[in-house]
Design a protein around this motif. Structure first.
Motif, PDB file in Angstrom:
ATOM      1  N   ASP A 166     -19.231 -32.189 -13.601  1.00 47.14           N
ATOM      2  CA  ASP A 166     -19.820 -30.847 -13.546  1.00 47.14           C
ATOM      3  C   ASP A 166     -18.873 -29.855 -12.869  1.00 47.14           C
ATOM      4  OD1 ASP A 166     -22.079 -31.704 -14.861  1.00 47.14           O
ATOM      5  OD2 ASP A 166     -23.285 -31.917 -13.033  1.00 47.14           O
ATOM      6  N   PHE A 167     -18.199 -30.300 -11.809  1.00 46.77           N
ATOM      7  CA  PHE A 167     -17.224 -29.459 -11.110  1.00 46.77           C
ATOM      8  C   PHE A 167     -16.118 -29.041 -12.081  1.00 46.77           C
ATOM      9  CE2 PHE A 167     -13.506 -28.792  -8.382  1.00 46.77           C
ATOM     10  CZ  PHE A 167     -14.026 -28.088  -7.302  1.00 46.77           C
ATOM     11  N   THR A 168     -15.610 -30.001 -12.831  1.00 45.10           N
ATOM     12  CA  THR A 168     -14.537 -29.724 -13.785  1.00 45.10           C
ATOM     13  C   THR A 168     -15.036 -28.843 -14.922  1.00 45.10           C
ATOM     14  OG1 THR A 168     -13.468 -31.804 -13.208  1.00 45.10           O
ATOM     15  CG2 THR A 168     -12.806 -30.796 -15.285  1.00 45.10           C
ATOM     16  N   ALA A 169     -16.246 -29.085 -15.380  1.00 46.72           N
ATOM     17  CA  ALA A 169     -16.808 -28.243 -16.440  1.00 46.72           C
ATOM     18  C   ALA A 169     -16.961 -26.794 -15.982  1.00 46.72           C
ATOM     19  CB  ALA A 169     -18.157 -28.793 -16.892  1.00 46.72           C
ATOM     20  N   ALA A 170     -17.318 -26.589 -14.723  1.00 54.10           N
ATOM     21  CA  ALA A 170     -17.521 -25.239 -14.200  1.00 54.10           C
ATOM     22  C   ALA A 170     -16.213 -24.505 -13.935  1.00 54.10           C
ATOM     23  CB  ALA A 170     -18.351 -25.299 -12.918  1.00 54.10           C
TER      24      ALA A 170
ATOM     25  N   SER B 125      -6.009 -26.366 -18.645  1.00 51.26           N
ATOM     26  CA  SER B 125      -5.550 -27.378 -17.683  1.00 51.26           C
ATOM     27  C   SER B 125      -6.677 -27.779 -16.730  1.00 51.26           C
ATOM     28  CB  SER B 125      -4.337 -26.840 -16.903  1.00 51.26           C
ATOM     29  OG  SER B 125      -3.290 -26.503 -17.781  1.00 51.26           O
ATOM     30  N   PRO B 126      -7.730 -28.402 -17.244  1.00 55.91           N
ATOM     31  CA  PRO B 126      -8.848 -28.789 -16.380  1.00 55.91           C
ATOM     32  C   PRO B 126      -8.465 -29.810 -15.306  1.00 55.91           C
ATOM     33  CG  PRO B 126      -9.100 -29.740 -18.569  1.00 55.91           C
ATOM     34  CD  PRO B 126      -7.936 -28.781 -18.637  1.00 55.91           C
ATOM     35  N   TRP B 127      -7.294 -30.430 -15.437  1.00 57.72           N
ATOM     36  CA  TRP B 127      -6.853 -31.406 -14.445  1.00 57.72           C
ATOM     37  C   TRP B 127      -6.782 -30.802 -13.051  1.00 57.72           C
ATOM     38  CZ3 TRP B 127      -2.466 -30.236 -11.738  1.00 57.72           C
ATOM     39  CH2 TRP B 127      -1.547 -29.362 -12.328  1.00 57.72           C
ATOM     40  N   VAL B 128      -6.537 -29.488 -12.946  1.00 56.30           N
ATOM     41  CA  VAL B 128      -6.452 -28.857 -11.617  1.00 56.30           C
ATOM     42  C   VAL B 128      -7.808 -28.967 -10.916  1.00 56.30           C
ATOM     43  CG1 VAL B 128      -5.929 -26.754 -10.325  1.00 56.30           C
ATOM     44  CG2 VAL B 128      -4.599 -27.305 -12.385  1.00 56.30           C
TER      45      VAL B 128
ATOM     46  N   ALA C 242      -7.722 -21.831  -2.557  1.00 56.70           N
ATOM     47  CA  ALA C 242      -6.545 -22.394  -1.889  1.00 56.70           C
ATOM     48  C   ALA C 242      -6.381 -23.875  -2.231  1.00 56.70           C
ATOM     49  CB  ALA C 242      -6.640 -22.195  -0.375  1.00 56.70           C
ATOM     50  N   ALA C 243      -7.482 -24.604  -2.272  1.00 57.35           N
ATOM     51  CA  ALA C 243      -7.413 -26.030  -2.610  1.00 57.35           C
ATOM     52  C   ALA C 243      -6.958 -26.225  -4.055  1.00 57.35           C
ATOM     53  CB  ALA C 243      -8.774 -26.686  -2.386  1.00 57.35           C
ATOM     54  N   LEU C 244      -7.488 -25.430  -4.956  1.00 58.30           N
ATOM     55  CA  LEU C 244      -7.061 -25.506  -6.355  1.00 58.30           C
ATOM     56  C   LEU C 244      -5.559 -25.221  -6.479  1.00 58.30           C
ATOM     57  CD1 LEU C 244     -10.111 -23.585  -7.839  1.00 58.30           C
ATOM     58  CD2 LEU C 244      -9.509 -25.953  -8.443  1.00 58.30           C
ATOM     59  N   CYS C 245      -5.099 -24.217  -5.768  1.00 57.24           N
ATOM     60  CA  CYS C 245      -3.673 -23.858  -5.818  1.00 57.24           C
ATOM     61  C   CYS C 245      -2.797 -24.949  -5.207  1.00 57.24           C
ATOM     62  CB  CYS C 245      -3.438 -22.517  -5.136  1.00 57.24           C
ATOM     63  SG  CYS C 245      -4.180 -21.128  -6.046  1.00 57.24           S
ATOM     64  N   ARG C 246      -3.272 -25.580  -4.132  1.00 60.54           N
ATOM     65  CA  ARG C 246      -2.521 -26.698  -3.548  1.00 60.54           C
ATOM     66  C   ARG C 246      -2.398 -27.840  -4.548  1.00 60.54           C
ATOM     67  NH1 ARG C 246      -5.469 -25.416   0.943  1.00 60.54           N
ATOM     68  NH2 ARG C 246      -6.950 -27.115   0.596  1.00 60.54           N
ATOM     69  N   THR C 247      -3.477 -28.115  -5.274  1.00 58.12           N
ATOM     70  CA  THR C 247      -3.430 -29.158  -6.297  1.00 58.12           C
ATOM     71  C   THR C 247      -2.384 -28.817  -7.348  1.00 58.12           C
ATOM     72  OG1 THR C 247      -5.758 -29.743  -5.958  1.00 58.12           O
ATOM     73  CG2 THR C 247      -4.773 -30.332  -8.085  1.00 58.12           C
ATOM     74  N   MET C 248      -2.391 -27.586  -7.826  1.00 51.22           N
ATOM     75  CA  MET C 248      -1.419 -27.154  -8.829  1.00 51.22           C
ATOM     76  C   MET C 248       0.003 -27.278  -8.279  1.00 51.22           C
ATOM     77  SD  MET C 248      -0.744 -23.356 -10.432  1.00 51.22           S
ATOM     78  CE  MET C 248      -0.092 -22.799  -8.849  1.00 51.22           C
ATOM     79  N   ARG C 249       0.214 -26.824  -7.058  1.00 49.22           N
ATOM     80  CA  ARG C 249       1.561 -26.823  -6.466  1.00 49.22           C
ATOM     81  C   ARG C 249       2.044 -28.242  -6.166  1.00 49.22           C
ATOM     82  NH1 ARG C 249       4.482 -21.850  -6.229  1.00 49.22           N
ATOM     83  NH2 ARG C 249       2.937 -20.197  -6.297  1.00 49.22           N
ATOM     84  N   ALA C 250       1.118 -29.164  -5.920  1.00 54.02           N
ATOM     85  CA  ALA C 250       1.497 -30.544  -5.596  1.00 54.02           C
ATOM     86  C   ALA C 250       1.754 -31.386  -6.840  1.00 54.02           C
ATOM     87  CB  ALA C 250       0.398 -31.201  -4.752  1.00 54.02           C
ATOM     88  N   ALA C 251       1.413 -30.871  -7.983  1.00 51.01           N
ATOM     89  CA  ALA C 251       1.596 -31.622  -9.236  1.00 51.01           C
ATOM     90  C   ALA C 251       3.085 -31.811  -9.528  1.00 51.01           C
ATOM     91  CB  ALA C 251       0.930 -30.873 -10.392  1.00 51.01           C
ATOM     92  N   PRO C 252       3.415 -32.837 -10.276  1.00 50.70           N
ATOM     93  CA  PRO C 252       4.810 -33.015 -10.689  1.00 50.70           C
ATOM     94  C   PRO C 252       5.279 -31.807 -11.505  1.00 50.70           C
ATOM     95  CG  PRO C 252       3.497 -34.964 -11.212  1.00 50.70           C
ATOM     96  CD  PRO C 252       2.542 -33.899 -10.776  1.00 50.70           C
TER      97      PRO C 252
ATOM     98  N   GLU D 128       6.811 -31.468 -14.259  1.00 52.83           N
ATOM     99  CA  GLU D 128       6.503 -31.504 -15.696  1.00 52.83           C
ATOM    100  C   GLU D 128       5.062 -31.090 -15.966  1.00 52.83           C
ATOM    101  OE1 GLU D 128       8.354 -31.745 -18.524  1.00 52.83           O
ATOM    102  OE2 GLU D 128       9.964 -31.512 -17.060  1.00 52.83           O
ATOM    103  N   GLN D 129       4.154 -31.460 -15.073  1.00 53.04           N
ATOM    104  CA  GLN D 129       2.759 -31.064 -15.233  1.00 53.04           C
ATOM    105  C   GLN D 129       2.603 -29.558 -14.982  1.00 53.04           C
ATOM    106  OE1 GLN D 129       0.079 -33.416 -12.831  1.00 53.04           O
ATOM    107  NE2 GLN D 129      -1.610 -33.121 -14.254  1.00 53.04           N
ATOM    108  N   GLN D 130       3.326 -29.044 -14.000  1.00 52.84           N
ATOM    109  CA  GLN D 130       3.320 -27.600 -13.761  1.00 52.84           C
ATOM    110  C   GLN D 130       3.881 -26.856 -14.970  1.00 52.84           C
ATOM    111  OE1 GLN D 130       5.697 -27.378 -10.192  1.00 52.84           O
ATOM    112  NE2 GLN D 130       3.906 -27.547  -8.852  1.00 52.84           N
ATOM    113  N   LEU D 131       4.967 -27.376 -15.536  1.00 51.15           N
ATOM    114  CA  LEU D 131       5.563 -26.747 -16.707  1.00 51.15           C
ATOM    115  C   LEU D 131       4.586 -26.753 -17.877  1.00 51.15           C
ATOM    116  CD1 LEU D 131       7.994 -25.413 -18.074  1.00 51.15           C
ATOM    117  CD2 LEU D 131       8.888 -27.709 -18.545  1.00 51.15           C
ATOM    118  N   ALA D 132       3.857 -27.841 -18.057  1.00 53.92           N
ATOM    119  CA  ALA D 132       2.849 -27.898 -19.122  1.00 53.92           C
ATOM    120  C   ALA D 132       1.776 -26.836 -18.894  1.00 53.92           C
ATOM    121  CB  ALA D 132       2.240 -29.291 -19.200  1.00 53.92           C
ATOM    122  N   LEU D 133       1.374 -26.636 -17.651  1.00 50.59           N
ATOM    123  CA  LEU D 133       0.401 -25.594 -17.320  1.00 50.59           C
ATOM    124  C   LEU D 133       0.959 -24.219 -17.675  1.00 50.59           C
ATOM    125  CD1 LEU D 133      -2.043 -24.238 -15.906  1.00 50.59           C
ATOM    126  CD2 LEU D 133      -0.871 -24.650 -13.735  1.00 50.59           C
ATOM    127  N   ILE D 134       2.181 -23.952 -17.294  1.00 48.03           N
ATOM    128  CA  ILE D 134       2.800 -22.664 -17.614  1.00 48.03           C
ATOM    129  C   ILE D 134       2.848 -22.475 -19.127  1.00 48.03           C
ATOM    130  CG2 ILE D 134       4.960 -21.345 -17.528  1.00 48.03           C
ATOM    131  CD1 ILE D 134       5.443 -22.658 -14.733  1.00 48.03           C
TER     132      ILE D 134
END
Length: 171
Positions: free
Chosen positions: A15-19, A27-30, A48-58, A60-66
Motif C-alpha cells: 500500500d505504501f508503494t502504491a501510494a 521507479s516505485p523501488w524508491v 528526506a527518507a525517500l531521497c536518501r534511498t534514491m541517493r544510496a542506490a547504485p 546504474e539504478q540512479q541512471l535508470a531513474l534519470i
C-alpha cells in the motif's frame, strides 16, 4: 488518491508503494525500499527518507531513474503518452502550448543534451517557465557529466517533493 501521513506510517509495503511509487518517475523501488524506515514524523522527514534511498542506490539504478523521465515537450508529450503527473507538470510550465519554433528549439536542445550525457534533461518544470527551461538547457549542456548527473538527481528530488505535496493530505 490523497493519503495521510498516519495511514502511510501504518500501511503495509504494497500500500505504501502504491501510494508513493509514482513520486519518482516509473521507479516505485524508491518508495518500496523506503517503507521499512517508517514511521515518519512529517512530510519533510518522509521526503528526506525517500531521497536518501534514491541517493544510496547504485549508480546504474540512479541512471535508470534519470532515464525514466521523458523529454520536455518531447515525442511522448506530443503523443499524449506521459504520466498524468508529467503531463500536469509540463503544462504548468507552458510546454503544452509551444509555437512551432519553440517546439523545434526544445527538440534541438533535448537531442543535444541527450547526445552529450546519455540521459534526458531534467528540471522541475513546475518551478520554471518555458523560457527559463530553454535557458537552463543551453547552460547545463556545458556542464561536466558528473555535475549534470548530480543536478538531475537534485531536480528529481524537487519533483518528488511537489508530487508528495499533491498526494499527502492533513491527518
Amino acid at each position: 488518491m490523497p493519503v495521510t501521513l498516519s495511514s502511510l506510517n501504518q500501511s503495509d509495503q504494497a500500500d505504501f508503494t502504491a501510494a508513493l511509487g509514482h513520486l519518482f518517475e516509473h521507479s516505485p523501488w524508491v518508495a518500496e525500499e523506503t517503507w521499512p524506515q517508517r514511521p515518519f514524523a512529517d512530510a519533510d522527514a518522509l521526503h528526506a527518507a525517500l531521497c536518501r534511498t534514491m541517493r544510496a542506490a547504485p549508480r546504474e539504478q540512479q541512471l535508470a531513474l534519470i532515464r525514466a523521465h521523458p523529454d520536455l515537450a518531447g515525442r511522448l508529450a506530443q503523443q499524449k503518452q506521459l504520466t498524468a503527473e508529467s503531463t500536469r507538470e509540463q503544462a504548468s510550465a507552458g510546454l503544452d502550448r509551444l509555437t512551432d519554433a519553440e517546439l523545434a528549439a526544445f527538440t534541438r536542445q533535448n537531442d543535444t543534451y541527450k547526445a552529450r550525457f546519455g540521459f534526458p534533461f531534467i528540471i522541475c518544470a513546475r518551478l520554471n517557465a518555458k523560457a527559463a527551461i530553454l535557458e537552463a538547457m543551453a547552460t547545463r549542456v556545458n556542464h561536466s557529466p558528473e555535475t549534470e548527473f548530480t543536478t538531475a538527481l537534485g531536480e528529481i528530488e524537487k519533483i518528488a517533493r511537489l508530487r508528495l505535496g499533491d498526494v499527502l493530505k492533513q491527518d
